[in-house]
Design an enzyme around this catalytic site. Structure first.
Site, mmCIF file in Angstrom:
data_model
loop_
_atom_site.group_PDB
_atom_site.id
_atom_site.type_symbol
_atom_site.label_atom_id
_atom_site.label_comp_id
_atom_site.label_asym_id
_atom_site.label_seq_id
_atom_site.Cartn_x
_atom_site.Cartn_y
_atom_site.Cartn_z
ATOM 1 C CD GLU A 209 -3.188 -1.110 1.964
ATOM 2 O OE1 GLU A 209 -3.227 -0.246 2.848
ATOM 3 O OE2 GLU A 209 -4.070 -1.977 1.829
ATOM 4 C CD GLU A 313 -3.707 -6.295 3.134
ATOM 5 O OE1 GLU A 313 -2.497 -6.064 2.949
ATOM 6 O OE2 GLU A 313 -4.443 -5.587 3.833
#
Ligand SMILES: *[C@@H]1O[C@H](CO)[C@@H](O)[C@H](O)[C@H]1NC(C)=O
Ligand SMILES: *[C@@H]1O[C@H](CO)[C@@H](O)[C@H](O)[C@H]1NC(C)=O
Ligand SMILES: *[C@@H]1O[C@H](CO)[C@@H](O)[C@H](O)[C@H]1NC(C)=O
Length: 473
Positions: A209, A313
């Site tokens: 991220e 994820e």
């Protein structure tokens, strides 16, 4: 049916009936319809390996809110109109490089300031005493090869603009300088050290991220990259470092929400050098509801068909202040299957969960970012709970092995609302798999027709997921 997409890594799963060796769920209820299967040191429900049924017949595996968990049955195709394994064969494993928020403490592998040669680089106790032994056990137990990929959350604090492993910063300097060279070499050291323990990685993501700043708590360990900065780091530092190393590890970019697609891909893969170093794009599921799959995933696939899309994820219970863990919650299982079905139908090659197991609180997590998991451990009782999410994953991972291809499926419905969601795939062994999800509170009668075999008249019960498996001759 025509082949429309390649699913090169598929999810991971396995199932089933309570014949030879298989053992049924030991149910425990946390409220009406909220059921988990309880496992302890001596008992856990298990499934037999998938055996293809005789030609002209099919097997069906069903889980439902009403209490079924991968229950096997079989039937025959009609001629005219009117699936000792104990596992779900999930084979994708994502491993944080050093700490993530789901660690018990913040750390990196080299917290000695200005160690540009990485002479103090050391794996942590967490790796040597826990992660590596667990990986060895998983590798030994798995019938299929496991695809491991690693992701960094944070670099050592001394490489970051904010000077700390904790919190948000950028890498100091710019691509090609000593910070970026050292950070690329840190990846190689990580792979070297794991290789000494016989653990090799199929891929690494460049950064977990890179744009996490929006959603995560202030102490969250991360380094931010823009697409252009990630491209430059790959082209000038990470790509060449990996190419010079003995590792055949692939590079995955993005590893963040699909709202950044196709822009991220255009910026990074639009550079021919970067495109050569990169194998695919990682996607997280958290903002999926605000970005249609067609204009993010499918648009990206059309622009860069040679680079895979992989869900890297997903988890339930994020950003909730109450129900981080919701034991037995069927709807969270539905949410997993809904996501998997949607993304497989939009050129995604695989789907990875976040935590394999968490405690009753949804941690440990040192920034208190508690979430849910398919397996919840009650260590005080030496038991663990397999939640509906576990079985939903199994409806895909057990039956759709790596190398399967999605095939076209024509569906029509007579009612106003088409309540069934589905995906069809052709396995490398020639068998066909159809997964059908009914998220509605009423039964849905339907028929499956395979021109090569015949048809099946069947029902998707209210709140259920089914996997059908048959061979074409
Ligand atoms: C483990 O679970 C099984 C099945 O529910 C039960 O029969 C057995 O007593 C349990 N063992 C322990 C040590 O709790
Ligand atoms: C790694 O594998 C080799 C060859 O199979 C074996 O000799 C060695 O003991 C293994 N090392 C570790 C740390 O498992
Ligand atoms: C790729 O990006 C690098 C900067 O990281 C730049 O020097 C190079 O010219 C770019 N190559 C192409 C083909 O755009």
């Amino acid at each position: 049916m025509g082949a429309v997409g390649i699913l090169s890594w598929l999810l991971l799963l396995q199932t089933v009936p309570w014949a030879a060796g298989a053992r049924p769920c030991s149910p425990k209820y946390f409220g009406r319809d909220a059921m988990v299967c309880v496992c302890n040191a001596t008992y856990c429900d298990t499934l037999d390996p998938v055996v293809l049924p005789a030609p002209g017949t099919y097997v069906k595996y069903e889980s439902s809110k009403a209490g079924k968990r991968l229950e096997r049955s079989q039937g025959s195709f009609q001629r005219s109109l009117r699936a000792p394994g104990t596992r779900i064969e999930y084979n994708l494993i994502r491993l944080p490089m050093a700490c993530s928020d789901f660690s018990v403490r913040p750390y990196s592998y080299d917290d000695v300031p200005h160690d540009y040669e990485l002479t103090h680089f050391r794996l942590a106790e967490e790796d040597v005493k826990m992660k590596i032994p667990l990986l060895h056990r998983a590798l030994a137990m798995s019938r299929r090869p496991l695809s491991l990929f690693a992701s960094p959350w944070t670099s050592p604090g001394w490489m970051k603009s904010n000077g700390d492993v904790r919190g948000k910063g950028t890498l100091k300097g710019q691509a090609g300088d000593k910070y970026h060279k050292t950070w690329a070499n840190y990846f190689i050291k990580f792979l070297d050290e794991y290789a000494k323990h016989n653990v090799t990685f199929w891929a690494v993501t460049v950064q977990n991220e890179p744009l996490a700043a929006l959603l995560t708590p202030p102490q969250f360990p991360t380094i931010a990259f823009t697409a252009a900065k990630q491209r430059d780091f790959v082209v000038q530092d990470l790509g060449p470092a990996l190419a010079r190393s003995p590792h055949r590890t692939r590079i995955i970019i993005l590893d963040d929400q699909r709202i950044h697609l196709p822009h991220w891909a255009k910026v990074v893969l639009g550079n021919a050098t970067a495109a050569r170093y990169v194998a695919g794009m990682g996607v997280h599921w958290y903002l999926d509801s605000i970005v249609p799959a067609r204009c993010s995933l499918e648009a990206t696939h059309k622009l860069f068909p040679g680079h895979f899309l992989l869900y890297t994820e997903a988890c339930s219970g994020f950003l909730t202040f109450r129900f981080s863990v919701s034991l037995g919650c069927w709807e969270r299982g539905n949410h997993y299957s809904h996501s998997i079905l949607q993304v497989l139908n939009h050129f995604v090659a695989g789907w990875t969960d976040w935590n394999l197991a968490l405690d009753l609180e949804g941690g440990p997590n040192w920034v208190k970012n508690y979430v849910d998991s398919p397996v919840i451990v009650d260590s005080s009782k030496d038991i663990f709970y397999k939640q509906p999410m576990f079985y939903h994953l199994g409806h895909f991972s057990k039956f759709i092995p790596e190398g399967s291809r999605r095939v076209g499926l024509h569906s029509s419905c007579r009612r106003l609302i088409c309540q069934l969601e589905h995906v069809a795939v052709l396995r490398p062994d020639g068998a066909l798999v159809l997964v059908v999800l009914n998220r509605f509170g009423w039964d849905a009668p339907f028929a499956i027709q395979d021109p090569a075999v015949g048809f099946i008249e069947t029902v998707a019960p209210a709140n259920s997921i089914q996997t059908y498996l048959w061979r074409q001759q």
